[in-house]
Design an enzyme around this catalytic site. Sequence first.
Site, PDB file in Angstrom:
ATOM      1  N   ASP A 254       0.580  -1.271   0.165  1.00 18.03           N
ATOM      2  CA  ASP A 254      -0.034  -0.055   0.027  1.00 18.03           C
ATOM      3  C   ASP A 254       0.810   1.354  -0.070  1.00 18.03           C
ATOM      4  OD1 ASP A 254      -2.235  -1.574  -0.092  1.00 18.03           O
ATOM      5  OD2 ASP A 254      -2.507  -1.441   2.076  1.00 18.03           O
TER       6      ASP A 254
ATOM      7  N   SER B 234     -14.200 -22.488 -31.400  1.00 19.96           N
ATOM      8  CA  SER B 234     -14.581 -23.413 -30.116  1.00 19.96           C
ATOM      9  C   SER B 234     -13.931 -24.611 -30.314  1.00 19.96           C
ATOM     10  CB  SER B 234     -16.112 -23.610 -30.100  1.00 19.96           C
ATOM     11  OG  SER B 234     -16.411 -24.611 -30.676  1.00 19.96           O
TER      12      SER B 234
ATOM     13  N   LYS C 176      -9.733 -28.036 -18.603  1.00 16.40           N
ATOM     14  CA  LYS C 176     -10.703 -27.485 -19.133  1.00 16.40           C
ATOM     15  C   LYS C 176     -11.381 -26.530 -18.114  1.00 16.40           C
ATOM     16  CE  LYS C 176     -14.320 -27.272 -22.599  1.00 16.40           C
ATOM     17  NZ  LYS C 176     -15.013 -26.384 -22.297  1.00 16.40           N
TER      18      LYS C 176
ATOM     19  N   ARG D 242     -15.435 -13.764 -26.326  1.00 18.75           N
ATOM     20  CA  ARG D 242     -15.444 -14.655 -27.637  1.00 18.75           C
ATOM     21  C   ARG D 242     -16.704 -14.282 -28.386  1.00 18.75           C
ATOM     22  NH1 ARG D 242     -16.113 -20.197 -29.729  1.00 18.75           N
ATOM     23  NH2 ARG D 242     -17.931 -20.353 -28.747  1.00 18.75           N
TER      24      ARG D 242
ATOM     25  N   LYS E 100     -14.495 -34.351 -21.457  1.00 21.29           N
ATOM     26  CA  LYS E 100     -15.096 -33.822 -20.171  1.00 21.29           C
ATOM     27  C   LYS E 100     -15.268 -34.910 -19.106  1.00 21.29           C
ATOM     28  CE  LYS E 100     -17.785 -30.064 -22.118  1.00 21.29           C
ATOM     29  NZ  LYS E 100     -18.694 -29.116 -22.174  1.00 21.29           N
TER      30      LYS E 100
HETATM   31  S1  IVH Z   1      -8.474 -24.159 -26.525  1.00 20.52           S
HETATM   32  C1  IVH Z   1      -8.916 -23.553 -30.760  1.00 20.52           C
HETATM   33  N1  IVH Z   1      -7.975 -24.787 -23.973  1.00 20.52           N
HETATM   34  O1  IVH Z   1     -13.413 -24.127 -23.757  1.00 20.52           O
HETATM   35  C2  IVH Z   1      -9.097 -23.977 -29.338  1.00 20.52           C
HETATM   36  N2  IVH Z   1     -10.126 -23.871 -24.335  1.00 20.52           N
HETATM   37  O2  IVH Z   1     -14.818 -24.417 -26.754  1.00 20.52           O
HETATM   38  C3  IVH Z   1      -9.476 -22.779 -28.577  1.00 20.52           C
HETATM   39  N3  IVH Z   1     -11.595 -23.516 -22.529  1.00 20.52           N
HETATM   40  O3  IVH Z   1     -14.967 -21.180 -24.217  1.00 20.52           O
HETATM   41  C4  IVH Z   1      -9.834 -23.214 -27.067  1.00 20.52           C
HETATM   42  N4  IVH Z   1     -10.043 -24.300 -21.034  1.00 20.52           N
HETATM   43  O4  IVH Z   1     -12.714 -20.870 -23.115  1.00 20.52           O
HETATM   44  C5  IVH Z   1      -8.994 -24.276 -24.816  1.00 20.52           C
HETATM   45  N5  IVH Z   1      -7.392 -25.451 -21.717  1.00 20.52           N
HETATM   46  C6  IVH Z   1      -8.435 -24.979 -22.435  1.00 20.52           C
HETATM   47  C7  IVH Z   1      -9.483 -24.363 -22.534  1.00 20.52           C
HETATM   48  C8  IVH Z   1     -10.558 -24.171 -23.115  1.00 20.52           C
HETATM   49  C9  IVH Z   1     -11.209 -23.959 -21.184  1.00 20.52           C
HETATM   50  C10 IVH Z   1     -12.785 -22.942 -22.976  1.00 20.52           C
HETATM   51  C11 IVH Z   1     -12.619 -22.083 -23.998  1.00 20.52           C
HETATM   52  C12 IVH Z   1     -13.878 -22.003 -24.771  1.00 20.52           C
HETATM   53  C13 IVH Z   1     -14.110 -23.673 -24.880  1.00 20.52           C
HETATM   54  C14 IVH Z   1     -13.964 -24.358 -25.720  1.00 20.52           C
END
Ligand code: IVH
Length: 688
Positions: free
Chosen positions: A44, A89, A132, A153, A330
């Site tokens: 601070d 995506s 993920k 996005r 998933k």
């Molecule tokens: S890669 C071209 N890596 O999952 C690939 N996405 O549809 C682009 N997400 O909303 C995505 N963790 O925000 C990637 N380790 C990860 C991720 C990730 C979460 C999300 C991303 C997007 C969705 C993919």
Amino acid sequence: MSAGQQAAAAEAAVRVRALRAELARHDHAYYVLDAPTIPDAEYDRLFQELQALEAAHPALRSPDSPTQRVGGKPLHGFATVVHKVPMLSIRTETDTTEAGAIAFDARIRRELGLAPEASEAAPDVEYAAELKFDGLAISLRYEHGVLVQAATRGDGQRGEEVTQNIRTVRAIPLRLAGEAPPVLEVRGEVYMRRADFERLNARQQAAGDKTFVNPRNAAAGSIRQLDPAIAARRPLSFFAYGVGDAEGWAMPPTHSAVLEALAAFGVPVCEHRAVLRGARALVAFHAEIAEKRETLPFDIDGVVYKVNSIALQRELGFVSREPRWAVAHKYPAQEAVTLLRDIEVQVGRTGALTPVARLEPVFVGGVTVTNATLHNQDEIDRKDVRIGDWVIVRRAGDVIPEVVAPVLERRAGELPRFDLLARYPTCPVCGSHVVRGEDEAAARCSGGLFCPAQRKQALLHFASRRAMHIDGLGEKLVDQLVDAAIVKTPVDIYRLGLLALANLERMGEKSAQNLLAAIEKSRHTTLARFIFALGIRNVGEATARDLARHFGALDALLEADEATLQQVPDVGPIVARSIVDFLSEPHNREVIEQLRAAGVRWEEGPPAVAPAGALLGRTLVLTGTLPTLTRDEAKAMVEAAGGKVSGSVSKKTDYLVAGEEAGSKLEKAQTLGVAILDEAGLRALLQS
Ligand code: IVH
């Protein structure tokens, strides 16, 4: 500017640069590495020094200064950002078992023209494996190392500009560390840690603001917040997982090296990542993260596998909007939406009634869920859950499934609120009254000793050392006796015979005899122990002793009403209420009588404070104007002496206290032959 001023400005500029670098380093250590480097107070101090210098030298102000994290005004809406490189995506592998990882590897090998089985000529493919994250995808545009724009996005082509809000996320550097290229667009996920989410919700609730259903909604809601001052108070975090647009940057040859480069720029990259070869290693990673999932400080909904080589990624290319080189694998969803058919209650060992949701069966967290807990009435009110609602059900790990929230948009018309006490005025297990103390979350069955749901607990307490002290009657034995329906209430303990006991498993004749001797011995006890043994809520050992001393005899306690009970030292309205609730249950009185009949006995004495009961059990009626006492004062004196004040004269009236201008009540008392007193007579009676 004078030479002196110029020198001062130059000096300030040097100091400002140093302060910014130092504060950025501390932010990174605190928010990214989770390893604070200096005490808050010191931070601070540096921050205030920087603020003061920037105020004195406006020319030195800069958007990448740590002081500029909250600066913007509320917006009317978000501007649109066109993504130079579309934000794609990612395909989700349909199979959540390990077969999902095997299918992905098989597809990649086929598309790369490799034989299904790995060999020297066609080796295992190298993958980057990541988590993920369950948040919101964000693009961060850095120009010459400075954060210039942040965007969601959106539909992948166009997103919303949320730069102001993103600047408030302390884990995101406003300036990249090291030699940054002219353009570098970092992509990743904004999320909220579970602990931060809980704290935020607690704060929202305390302030009467709406709470969030889960960390992802909280993160997304915070980023899409138009007022950056509010966004700044939301504890957000960030992990990078890739790069979009880049100019003047020598892109590393693998995805894993890209992430390392981002980490070197000071951008947060999650440590749970690996470079792996072949399907078996992917399966192992998936399993390992599944194990860790519950202990991670943030939510994930799966893992992501990416072909590590950027050259191979280019070769594989895209199908529609999804890259062929990546897949999300998933875990079974931890949340699902289903219909809330009914709310029933479960009676616990302590008599607490827990509302349980009866659900239309739904597959969540890897199992079919038909029941979920709703905790208590306050939770139902807070979440506004009603029978007939569509609700979000969550089952995380081995935790009992719970109803998170109703889906209000799907509520069909008006549904009645759920009122546990109205729906369950009596215990569904034993039929005793259900009560809820003013300061208590749980509604409870007042059946106590009588309620089968509370039976084992009540018996254990009854037999415990400080209560009836029946040596040898412990948990295992109580389980056996209750399960075999040999003992239902404490009275049954005093009816046990050698035969019934010796037939129990692991019970020899010797120990059966010992137990019977202990039971026999317990028959002779003290009133305090007996009262404590009854297991009345809020009546502990000390209160039981106070009650025994005050009343002297059990019958005096059995007759006491709430006002009388409160004359006992340390007995307040809550304890008095608990005692009255317990004793107003006929079952409980029956058990007490049966125990006495079974020979449970103790020495009785006179009550500790005799005059307090001068009007015990008497009903008085007040009428007319008394010479010195107001109506309320007279009433308080009567009640303090254990008497009741009634509004009308009847055959049950013991005394009428009449003052000046007494009217019809006096006449009625005279006809009924009720004793009539004036104020002096009342005072004499109180003294008697
Ligand atoms: S890669 C071209 N890596 O999952 C690939 N996405 O549809 C682009 N997400 O909303 C995505 N963790 O925000 C990637 N380790 C990860 C991720 C990730 C979460 C999300 C991303 C997007 C969705 C993919």
